[in-house]
Design an enzyme around this catalytic site. Sequence first.
Site, mmCIF file in Angstrom:
data_model
loop_
_atom_site.group_PDB
_atom_site.id
_atom_site.type_symbol
_atom_site.label_atom_id
_atom_site.label_comp_id
_atom_site.label_asym_id
_atom_site.label_seq_id
_atom_site.Cartn_x
_atom_site.Cartn_y
_atom_site.Cartn_z
ATOM 1 N N ASP A 123 0.847 -1.190 0.000
ATOM 2 C CA ASP A 123 0.000 0.000 0.000
ATOM 3 C C ASP A 123 0.888 1.246 0.000
ATOM 4 O OD1 ASP A 123 -2.082 1.881 0.564
ATOM 5 O OD2 ASP A 123 -3.078 0.471 1.909
ATOM 6 N N GLU A 271 -9.406 -1.406 -3.362
ATOM 7 C CA GLU A 271 -9.335 -0.007 -3.779
ATOM 8 C C GLU A 271 -9.410 0.201 -5.291
ATOM 9 O OE1 GLU A 271 -9.392 2.908 -1.950
ATOM 10 O OE2 GLU A 271 -9.575 1.878 -0.028
HETATM 11 N N1 ARG Z 1 -4.382 8.526 5.434
HETATM 12 C C1 ARG Z 1 -5.545 8.987 4.747
HETATM 13 C C2 ARG Z 1 -6.774 8.868 5.631
HETATM 14 O O1 ARG Z 1 -6.709 8.241 6.654
HETATM 15 C C3 ARG Z 1 -5.736 8.225 3.445
HETATM 16 C C4 ARG Z 1 -6.030 6.767 3.637
HETATM 17 C C5 ARG Z 1 -6.085 6.069 2.313
HETATM 18 N N2 ARG Z 1 -6.373 4.676 2.494
HETATM 19 C C6 ARG Z 1 -6.635 3.835 1.525
HETATM 20 N N3 ARG Z 1 -6.954 2.611 1.855
HETATM 21 N N4 ARG Z 1 -6.592 4.211 0.271
HETATM 22 O O2 ARG Z 1 -7.811 9.400 5.313
HETATM 23 MN MN MN Z 2 -5.041 1.064 1.760
HETATM 24 MN MN MN Z 3 -3.652 3.146 -0.209
#
Ligand code: ARG
Ligand code: MN
Ligand code: MN
Length: 306
Positions: A123, A271
């Site tokens: 990720d 995602e």
């Molecule tokens: N850190 C950011 C939040 O907590 C982005 C998280 C993105 N996570 C993901 N699974 N794409 O809002």
């Molecule tokens: Mn993620």
């Molecule tokens: Mn991510």
Amino acid sequence: TSVTLIGVPLEEGSGRRGASMGPTALRIAGIATMLTELDHRVTDSGDLHPAPAADLPDDPKAHHLKIVGAFTRALEAKVYDVASSGGFPLILGGDHSLSMGSVSGMARYAAEVGRPLFVLWLDAHSDFNSPATSPSGNIHGMPVAYFCGQAEIANVLPAGRPLVDPKKVFQVGIRSVDPHEREQIREHGVNVFDMRSLDEQGVAVIMRRVLDTVSAANGLLHVSFDVDFIDPDIAPGVGTTVPGGATYREAHLIMEMLSDSGLVSSLDLVELNPFLDDRGKSARVLVEMAASLFGRRIFDRPTRAA
Ligand code: ARG
Ligand code: MN
Ligand code: MN
Ligand code: MN
């Protein structure tokens, strides 16, 4: 291997629309045919469609908790069932909040068979926020803290549920971390291989360390693959792009090494947002990645000496 596909059309954890189309796009890109061609037995259990959980609160710091919580419960139970009957759960996401359910289900299974559960988190993000630390309130930024018992999100799953030891979580490809998230990751000893360490050491060295650790502990390994792990030039179909991601070749090498190890028990593909994709490109890349993990090879390698 007997692989069970579990579609999770969940997008409410992500703060935007589109990820609910992920399971369909992965099916259209040929995930089942690919597995069959690699000699696996495939069962498609269809998509989960739980009703919103009426007992969960509306929380301004954890958006759409009734829906995300309902999916968490349904997926936890489904993944546990598939693993318990000897199958390999392959989760077709859906946003990353679904890992609250998939990993918790594997944690329950691992506890039952008396083996430690390790998690490989591929990720751009650490996803270690909690309602208290999240800058967005989007639950897809919280699953790792949740399954490690470090983010209390109402009582989505029972309090005594098996948790994952944060020291058994390996995060690879990380390049976007929020300030409070950073402190939490440090404090709880999550193993982070950020983009810099990937550049300096190379993926093979990192993966060798991860796999040796899992194998020495006779562990199970759950792999959670967020599309934004890969560079957005290769996989643009995702809501949270971060430049400077893993290359196509790095990602494949990781999958091939995972395949050789024989340690992987379960996989999330998450995602994917087909609404943002470029003519199915990212869905196809994910199927290619899964093919390497499930045994597709250019040529056979000599087996590594013990
Ligand atoms: N850190 C950011 C939040 O907590 C982005 C998280 C993105 N996570 C993901 N699974 N794409 O809002
Ligand atoms: Mn993620
Ligand atoms: Mn991510
Ligand atoms: Mn929202």
